[in-house]
Write an enzyme that holds these catalytic residues in place. Structure first.
Site, PDB file in Angstrom:
ATOM      1  N   TYR A 159       0.825  -1.222   0.000  1.00 25.74           N
ATOM      2  CA  TYR A 159       0.000   0.000   0.000  1.00 25.74           C
ATOM      3  C   TYR A 159       0.862   1.277   0.000  1.00 25.74           C
ATOM      4  O   TYR A 159       0.742   2.101  -0.922  1.00 25.74           O
ATOM      5  CB  TYR A 159      -1.010  -0.024   1.154  1.00 25.74           C
ATOM      6  CG  TYR A 159      -1.763   1.281   1.291  1.00 25.74           C
ATOM      7  CD1 TYR A 159      -2.759   1.636   0.377  1.00 25.74           C
ATOM      8  CD2 TYR A 159      -1.456   2.186   2.306  1.00 25.74           C
ATOM      9  CE1 TYR A 159      -3.429   2.848   0.477  1.00 25.74           C
ATOM     10  CE2 TYR A 159      -2.129   3.400   2.417  1.00 25.74           C
ATOM     11  CZ  TYR A 159      -3.110   3.724   1.498  1.00 25.74           C
ATOM     12  OH  TYR A 159      -3.768   4.934   1.597  1.00 25.74           O
ATOM     13  N   LYS A 163       1.262   4.106  -3.037  1.00 26.02           N
ATOM     14  CA  LYS A 163       0.928   5.525  -2.867  1.00 26.02           C
ATOM     15  C   LYS A 163       2.140   6.394  -3.205  1.00 26.02           C
ATOM     16  O   LYS A 163       2.004   7.452  -3.811  1.00 26.02           O
ATOM     17  CB  LYS A 163       0.444   5.817  -1.441  1.00 26.02           C
ATOM     18  CG  LYS A 163      -0.853   5.159  -1.040  1.00 26.02           C
ATOM     19  CD  LYS A 163      -2.038   5.537  -1.912  1.00 26.02           C
ATOM     20  CE  LYS A 163      -2.609   6.911  -1.644  1.00 26.02           C
ATOM     21  NZ  LYS A 163      -3.850   7.168  -2.428  1.00 26.02           N
TER      22      LYS A 163
HETATM   23  N1  LIG Z   1      -8.682   6.576   5.168  1.00 16.09           N
HETATM   24  C1  LIG Z   1      -7.548   7.147   5.508  1.00 16.09           C
HETATM   25  O1  LIG Z   1      -7.195   7.251   6.691  1.00 16.09           O
HETATM   26  C2  LIG Z   1      -6.657   7.719   4.440  1.00 16.09           C
HETATM   27  C3  LIG Z   1      -5.508   8.415   4.854  1.00 16.09           C
HETATM   28  C4  LIG Z   1      -4.654   8.944   3.893  1.00 16.09           C
HETATM   29  C5  LIG Z   1      -4.964   8.814   2.545  1.00 16.09           C
HETATM   30  N2  LIG Z   1      -6.055   8.141   2.146  1.00 16.09           N
HETATM   31  C6  LIG Z   1      -6.341   8.051   0.705  1.00 16.09           C
HETATM   32  O2  LIG Z   1      -7.594   8.652   0.451  1.00 16.09           O
HETATM   33  C7  LIG Z   1      -8.225   8.015  -0.646  1.00 16.09           C
HETATM   34  C8  LIG Z   1      -9.629   7.615  -0.246  1.00 16.09           C
HETATM   35  O3  LIG Z   1      -9.531   6.714   0.847  1.00 16.09           O
HETATM   36  P1  LIG Z   1     -10.798   6.240   1.654  1.00 16.09           P
HETATM   37  O4  LIG Z   1     -10.372   6.013   3.044  1.00 16.09           O
HETATM   38  O5  LIG Z   1     -11.944   7.130   1.353  1.00 16.09           O
HETATM   39  O6  LIG Z   1     -11.014   4.810   0.990  1.00 16.09           O
HETATM   40  P2  LIG Z   1     -12.348   4.134   0.471  1.00 16.09           P
HETATM   41  O7  LIG Z   1     -12.022   2.720   0.207  1.00 16.09           O
HETATM   42  O8  LIG Z   1     -13.484   4.436   1.376  1.00 16.09           O
HETATM   43  O9  LIG Z   1     -12.607   4.896  -0.886  1.00 16.09           O
HETATM   44  C9  LIG Z   1     -11.938   4.594  -2.072  1.00 16.09           C
HETATM   45  C10 LIG Z   1     -12.930   4.623  -3.207  1.00 16.09           C
HETATM   46  O10 LIG Z   1     -12.235   4.291  -4.408  1.00 16.09           O
HETATM   47  C11 LIG Z   1     -13.044   3.395  -5.136  1.00 16.09           C
HETATM   48  N3  LIG Z   1     -12.236   2.538  -5.974  1.00 16.09           N
HETATM   49  C12 LIG Z   1     -11.414   1.531  -5.556  1.00 16.09           C
HETATM   50  N4  LIG Z   1     -10.902   0.929  -6.637  1.00 16.09           N
HETATM   51  C13 LIG Z   1     -11.369   1.571  -7.720  1.00 16.09           C
HETATM   52  C14 LIG Z   1     -11.201   1.403  -9.112  1.00 16.09           C
HETATM   53  N5  LIG Z   1     -10.437   0.422  -9.605  1.00 16.09           N
HETATM   54  N6  LIG Z   1     -11.832   2.239  -9.956  1.00 16.09           N
HETATM   55  C15 LIG Z   1     -12.641   3.213  -9.459  1.00 16.09           C
HETATM   56  N7  LIG Z   1     -12.854   3.414  -8.171  1.00 16.09           N
HETATM   57  C16 LIG Z   1     -12.227   2.599  -7.310  1.00 16.09           C
HETATM   58  C17 LIG Z   1     -13.774   2.570  -4.088  1.00 16.09           C
HETATM   59  O11 LIG Z   1     -14.941   1.973  -4.636  1.00 16.09           O
HETATM   60  C18 LIG Z   1     -14.069   3.604  -3.032  1.00 16.09           C
HETATM   61  O12 LIG Z   1     -15.318   4.196  -3.222  1.00 16.09           O
HETATM   62  C19 LIG Z   1      -7.343   6.851  -1.037  1.00 16.09           C
HETATM   63  O13 LIG Z   1      -6.604   7.214  -2.181  1.00 16.09           O
HETATM   64  C20 LIG Z   1      -6.425   6.643   0.155  1.00 16.09           C
HETATM   65  O14 LIG Z   1      -5.192   6.128  -0.221  1.00 16.09           O
HETATM   66  C21 LIG Z   1      -6.929   7.603   3.072  1.00 16.09           C
HETATM   67  C1  LIG Z   2      -2.446  -2.854  17.290  1.00 20.22           C
HETATM   68  C2  LIG Z   2      -3.922  -2.540  17.362  1.00 20.22           C
HETATM   69  C3  LIG Z   2      -4.325  -2.457  18.801  1.00 20.22           C
HETATM   70  O1  LIG Z   2      -5.511  -1.851  19.099  1.00 20.22           O
HETATM   71  C4  LIG Z   2      -4.247  -1.270  16.635  1.00 20.22           C
HETATM   72  C5  LIG Z   2      -4.186  -1.437  15.133  1.00 20.22           C
HETATM   73  C6  LIG Z   2      -4.635  -0.185  14.496  1.00 20.22           C
HETATM   74  C7  LIG Z   2      -4.406  -0.171  12.977  1.00 20.22           C
HETATM   75  C8  LIG Z   2      -5.420  -1.059  12.320  1.00 20.22           C
HETATM   76  C9  LIG Z   2      -4.427   1.270  12.493  1.00 20.22           C
HETATM   77  C10 LIG Z   2      -3.373   2.116  13.221  1.00 20.22           C
HETATM   78  C11 LIG Z   2      -2.945   3.198  12.242  1.00 20.22           C
HETATM   79  C12 LIG Z   2      -3.867   3.052  11.070  1.00 20.22           C
HETATM   80  C13 LIG Z   2      -3.412   3.617   9.725  1.00 20.22           C
HETATM   81  C14 LIG Z   2      -3.090   5.107   9.803  1.00 20.22           C
HETATM   82  O2  LIG Z   2      -4.087   5.818  10.493  1.00 20.22           O
HETATM   83  C15 LIG Z   2      -2.908   5.733   8.478  1.00 20.22           C
HETATM   84  C16 LIG Z   2      -3.310   5.161   7.325  1.00 20.22           C
HETATM   85  C17 LIG Z   2      -2.971   5.860   6.080  1.00 20.22           C
HETATM   86  C18 LIG Z   2      -3.996   5.740   5.000  1.00 20.22           C
HETATM   87  O3  LIG Z   2      -3.445   6.116   3.776  1.00 20.22           O
HETATM   88  C19 LIG Z   2      -4.667   4.407   4.925  1.00 20.22           C
HETATM   89  C20 LIG Z   2      -5.114   3.881   6.266  1.00 20.22           C
HETATM   90  C21 LIG Z   2      -3.952   3.833   7.260  1.00 20.22           C
HETATM   91  C22 LIG Z   2      -2.903   2.847   6.760  1.00 20.22           C
HETATM   92  C23 LIG Z   2      -4.502   3.399   8.658  1.00 20.22           C
HETATM   93  C24 LIG Z   2      -4.947   1.912   8.622  1.00 20.22           C
HETATM   94  C25 LIG Z   2      -5.267   1.342  10.012  1.00 20.22           C
HETATM   95  C26 LIG Z   2      -4.127   1.542  11.002  1.00 20.22           C
HETATM   96  C27 LIG Z   2      -2.903   0.748  10.569  1.00 20.22           C
END
Ligand SMILES: NC(=O)c1ccc[n+]([C@@H]2O[C@H](COP(=O)([O-])OP(=O)(O)OC[C@H]3O[C@@H](n4cnc5c(N)ncnc54)[C@H](O)[C@@H]3O)[C@@H](O)[C@H]2O)c1
Ligand SMILES: C[C@@H](CO)CCC[C@@H](C)[C@H]1CC[C@H]2[C@@H]3[C@H](O)C=C4C[C@@H](O)CC[C@]4(C)[C@H]3CC[C@]12C
Length: 368
Positions: A159, A163
């Protein structure tokens, strides 16, 4: 909704617009981008909630499509002024193969860039991640760092690798000539761990706590700070960047911005308790209840079980060596780059972000 007295001339495309963050970006654009004429939402899975958006003054076009299919992406991008590329496979639990993660996150992003170039779309905003920087495989802390803080960004997990590669593609595409001869302007936003309404992992912890009789057990020392940011503020940053990129192309083009707000610096578990506590859960222990070596062993055991069970079922628990390392390594940001470059101030205070999230966890109660 947009004020129709202003000139509605812009067409925006949000990829991944039905995801956790994407839905907030979509709703925020409809509320706070008055120049919007059409909003295209491109996602592999379209949400039923899109229907309710179709009655407003902005034309909402739902496009079911796959970012790995270049022709589908090009068709969706054609004629858009701005693309917000948030679609991605967020999988740190081993649910999907590394190849698929690469295909969606890297090849999908390349397809979006090429579509912009071929069809003449000039503004591209990419949702990157803090994981592009770290925590790295050495588990070195990143303590309240900013976009210029030196840090050894080395990854092995599919992952963060995907990214990082995708972010680089987006930044390198800045300045490429698009159809019509003008330069492409790109930038990347790097959220830390996003929380708020729709955050699936928060719900998973909540239900786990309910199953354990209203308790969660501390596994991570309270001193390990984990960066978190409210989804509404992340969405607001996307809207602002999209608006300002045209006017400040020279300053913002090719730049990265961490997403930040006034959420407090806490450990992952203590932060979650800000919401789960008022919903009736209790975090047991002021120190981790298990020694770290045992957690490492359990995480490794989970990986082994996942591998053994794969032919029969998908075993993807929250704890694995990677998630343990991320949760157990300090990674927090402290920056004002977004304020300096495009005037960002968080739209939601910490109190409001907290209240909204608690309200959502409570309503999620029934969906256990
Ligand atoms: N959730 C977090 O904490 C977090 C933190 C940092 C960055 N991000 C980034 O933010 C973005 C959104 O994350 P999220 O948490 O909303 O995830 P999410 O899984 O809820 O949303 C991702 C969306 O992308 C769509 N998708 C996946 N594969 C696809 C494809 N092949 N074609 C078209 N659509 C597709 C999914 O259907 C979904 O609706 C991601 O790029 C993720 O890397 C998320
Ligand atoms: C060891 C467990 C005891 O309770 C806790 C495990 C927690 C993990 C599942 C999550 C801790 C940190 C999270 C990640 C972080 O917040 C940032 C992220 C970046 C984003 O791009 C995608 C999601 C994630 C990797 C997020 C996923 C869940 C954790 C690893």
């Amino acid at each position: 909704m947009a004020n129709s007295a202003q000139t509605q001339e812009l067409v925006y495309l949000v990829t991944g617009g039905c995801g956790f963050l994407g839905e907030h970006v979509v709703r925020m654009l409809l509320q706070r981008e008055p120049r919007l004429r059409e909003l295209r939402i491109f996602d592999l899975h379209l949400g039923p909630w899109l229907e309710e958006l179709k009655t407003g003054p902005v034309q909402v076009t739902a496009i079911q499509g796959d970012v790995t299919q270049a022709h589908e992406v090009a068709a969706a991008v054609a004629g858009a002024h701005v693309v917000i590329h948030t679609a991605g496979l967020v999988d740190v639990f081993g649910k999907t193969s590394p190849e698929t993660i690469h295909e969606v996150n890297v090849q999908g992003t390349q397809n979006v860039i090429e579509a912009c170039v071929q069809t003449g779309t000039r503004f591209l905003i990419y949702t990157s991640s803090m994981e592009v920087v770290g925590p790295n495989i050495k588990g070195q802390p990143f303590y309240r760092g900013n976009e210029n803080t030196p840090y050894e960004a080395v990854h092995r997990h599919p992952y963060p690798c995907s990214k990082a590669l995708a972010e680089r593609l987006v930044l390198e595409a800045n300045g490429r000539e698009v159809l019509g001869g003008l330069p492409l302007v790109t930038c990347a936003l790097r959220p830390t761990g996003i929380y708020g309404e729709g955050h699936q992992i928060m719900k998973d912890f909540y239900h786990q706590g309910l199953r354990l009789g209203g308790r969660l057990f501390r596994a991570i020392p309270a001193s390990v700070e984990h960066g978190r940011v409210y989804v509404g503020n992340v969405a607001w940053m996307h809207v602002l960047v999209a608006r300002e990129l045209e006017h400040r192309a020279a300053l913002m083009g090719g730049q990265v911005y961490f997403c930040y707000d006034n959420s407090p610096y806490k450990s992952y578990e203590d932060f979650n308790m800000e919401f789960l506590g008022p919903c009736g859960l209790r975090l047991v222990g002021t120190r981790p209840l298990m020694p770290y070596w045992l957690l490492v062993l359990l995480a490794a055991l989970n990986t082994l079980l996942q591998w053994l069970l794969r032919p029969l079922l998908l075993y993807a628990p929250l704890l694995n060596p990677y998630t343990l390392a991320v949760a157990n390594t300090t990674f927090t940001v402290s920056t004002d780059k977004a304020r300096r470059h495009f005037g960002y101030e968080p739209l939601f205070s910490w109190e409001e972000s907290r209240t909204r999230t608690i309200r959502w966890v409570r309503t999620a109660e029934g969906s256990a």
